[in-house]
Motif scaffolding. Sequence first.
Motif, PDB file in Angstrom:
ATOM      1  N   GLU A  88      -9.406  -1.450   7.046  1.00 19.32           N
ATOM      2  CA  GLU A  88      -9.351  -1.592   8.282  1.00 19.32           C
ATOM      3  C   GLU A  88     -10.114  -1.349   9.765  1.00 19.32           C
ATOM      4  O   GLU A  88     -10.601  -2.863  10.464  1.00 19.32           O
ATOM      5  CB  GLU A  88      -8.167  -0.618   8.984  1.00 19.32           C
ATOM      6  N   ASP A  89     -11.394   0.061   8.858  1.00 19.90           N
ATOM      7  CA  ASP A  89     -11.836   0.312  10.106  1.00 19.90           C
ATOM      8  C   ASP A  89     -13.261  -1.392  10.301  1.00 19.90           C
ATOM      9  O   ASP A  89     -13.931  -0.857  10.668  1.00 19.90           O
ATOM     10  CB  ASP A  89     -12.750   1.717  10.149  1.00 19.90           C
ATOM     11  N   THR A 143       3.544   0.990   3.184  1.00 25.76           N
ATOM     12  CA  THR A 143       3.309  -0.396   3.460  1.00 25.76           C
ATOM     13  C   THR A 143       3.779  -1.559   3.251  1.00 25.76           C
ATOM     14  O   THR A 143       2.729  -1.775   1.543  1.00 25.76           O
ATOM     15  CB  THR A 143       1.743  -0.258   4.506  1.00 25.76           C
ATOM     16  N   HIS A 146       2.954  -2.682   7.925  1.00 25.49           N
ATOM     17  CA  HIS A 146       1.280  -3.158   6.959  1.00 25.49           C
ATOM     18  C   HIS A 146       0.610  -3.219   8.587  1.00 25.49           C
ATOM     19  O   HIS A 146       0.844  -3.513   9.654  1.00 25.49           O
ATOM     20  CB  HIS A 146       1.522  -3.875   6.711  1.00 25.49           C
ATOM     21  N   PRO A 147      -1.059  -3.440   8.519  1.00 26.08           N
ATOM     22  CA  PRO A 147      -1.616  -3.810   9.556  1.00 26.08           C
ATOM     23  C   PRO A 147      -1.333  -5.220   9.581  1.00 26.08           C
ATOM     24  O   PRO A 147      -1.107  -6.210   8.581  1.00 26.08           O
ATOM     25  CB  PRO A 147      -3.036  -3.673   8.624  1.00 26.08           C
ATOM     26  N   THR A 188      -5.502  -4.052   3.264  1.00 26.91           N
ATOM     27  CA  THR A 188      -5.319  -2.737   3.409  1.00 26.91           C
ATOM     28  C   THR A 188      -5.612  -2.030   4.349  1.00 26.91           C
ATOM     29  O   THR A 188      -7.232  -2.600   4.721  1.00 26.91           O
ATOM     30  CB  THR A 188      -4.947  -1.681   2.491  1.00 26.91           C
ATOM     31  N   ASP A 189      -5.391  -0.657   4.717  1.00 26.63           N
ATOM     32  CA  ASP A 189      -5.696   0.499   5.722  1.00 26.63           C
ATOM     33  C   ASP A 189      -7.686   0.523   4.676  1.00 26.63           C
ATOM     34  O   ASP A 189      -7.919   1.383   6.356  1.00 26.63           O
ATOM     35  CB  ASP A 189      -4.697   0.635   6.370  1.00 26.63           C
ATOM     36  N   ASP A 200     -10.440   5.852   0.216  1.00 31.35           N
ATOM     37  CA  ASP A 200      -9.381   4.889  -0.117  1.00 31.35           C
ATOM     38  C   ASP A 200      -9.593   3.444  -0.358  1.00 31.35           C
ATOM     39  O   ASP A 200      -9.984   3.212  -0.313  1.00 31.35           O
ATOM     40  CB  ASP A 200      -8.813   4.580   2.015  1.00 31.35           C
ATOM     41  N   ASP A 254       1.188  -0.840  -0.331  1.00 32.13           N
ATOM     42  CA  ASP A 254       0.138  -0.180  -0.194  1.00 32.13           C
ATOM     43  C   ASP A 254       1.031   1.017   0.231  1.00 32.13           C
ATOM     44  O   ASP A 254       1.515   1.316   1.065  1.00 32.13           O
ATOM     45  CB  ASP A 254      -1.179   0.109   1.658  1.00 32.13           C
TER      46      ASP A 254
END
Length: 394
Positions: free
Chosen positions: A331-332, A259, A279-280, A327-328, A381, A202
């Motif tokens: 993430e949420d 990342t 990265h996450p 990827t972020d 994103d 990412d």
Amino acid sequence: MSFAPQVVLFDADSPRAAALYERLRQRGIASELRGISPEPEPAADLAVIAVAPEAAAARSAELEKLLQQLVERRVPTVVCGDAPELRAAGGPLVEWVHPGVSLDEVAGKVGTLARYAPLLKGLERELQHLHRLGEQLNRHFGEIDQEMRLAGRLQHDFLPRELPQVPPYRFEVFYRPASWVSGDMYDAFRIDEHHVGLFVADAMGHGVAAGLLTMFLRQALVAKRVAGSAYTIVRPAEALENLHQCLLRQHLPNSQFVTAAYGILDTRTAELTFARAGHPYPLHVHAGGRIAEIRSGGSLLGLADVPAEFEEARVRLAPSEKVVLYTDGIEDVLVVPSGQRADGPTFTTQLVQWATLSAADFLHAVAEHLDRREGSLHPADDITLLVLEAGPGQ
């Protein structure tokens, strides 16, 4: 130097035209008195048409042509007299004055318009300039849109056309760019007969620069070194270190970083070796639904001032277990922010509900959830999920 507007008074057989002209001259306004003629009308900054009721009907064609010319040239115009036949030919810059209005009031209206004529002319020039600029911008944005579409197709060609088939393991992916060109990159590929690589990266942002950087990363990733007829598989931590050094050699600005997460699956032992670069954390989803993060330290790629340290983590996959790389951008949806955890859950309610689904059904549930969210047509994103699933008969 002040601008003196060119004011023309047109006399359409009105008994008040001469008197009005004198009133305007006394105020220093009127410049010319003319009749109505079929010849091209002179240039005017402000026009006054004095018309008698009988003339409005008898000479309607001539008057309509005159008024149309003035409207087309966007000349502010005052029509003095009862002329309903001309109403259809009017426009936003035409002022209609009833024949009962006094000459002083008419002269006042014309005087006010004369004072504002320079401003109107200036605004007209600005509008014309903005119109030309708008046309140029439309052409420019059209060219940019075509270039972005081309860049998006080019980037898409760098993504795997299909994921490897390595029974009893399955690979599934969900990929949703935020715009034509994405800052995300993923791949799942065979390294040799018994090893499969999984890579997710990412780059900051999701524009052309980020897209070019992800394409560069995929080409720069070295999974094995070949020496003659022999080869050596590059460990994930070493592969990320090599990527970091490649980026440093490009002398990118400090604001451009990446990342990444890279893992190697040994299909004989079901062991997955991972390394990550800022990265996450990948998720290890057990068959019964228990979820754990695969934690390992790792710095961002491409930052010269940050020490490059990449740790490896290992996990052995049991039948029906999954590993999720993401990827972020999503993430949420999967992980509760650390500031909101306290002693609460680490993972979101929906992830816990999806945990026991197969890899394909899991990604389908994610897609449905995202489609129901507000703003789903314009994501903020890029979103990428790469899932490795061990079959039940492993």
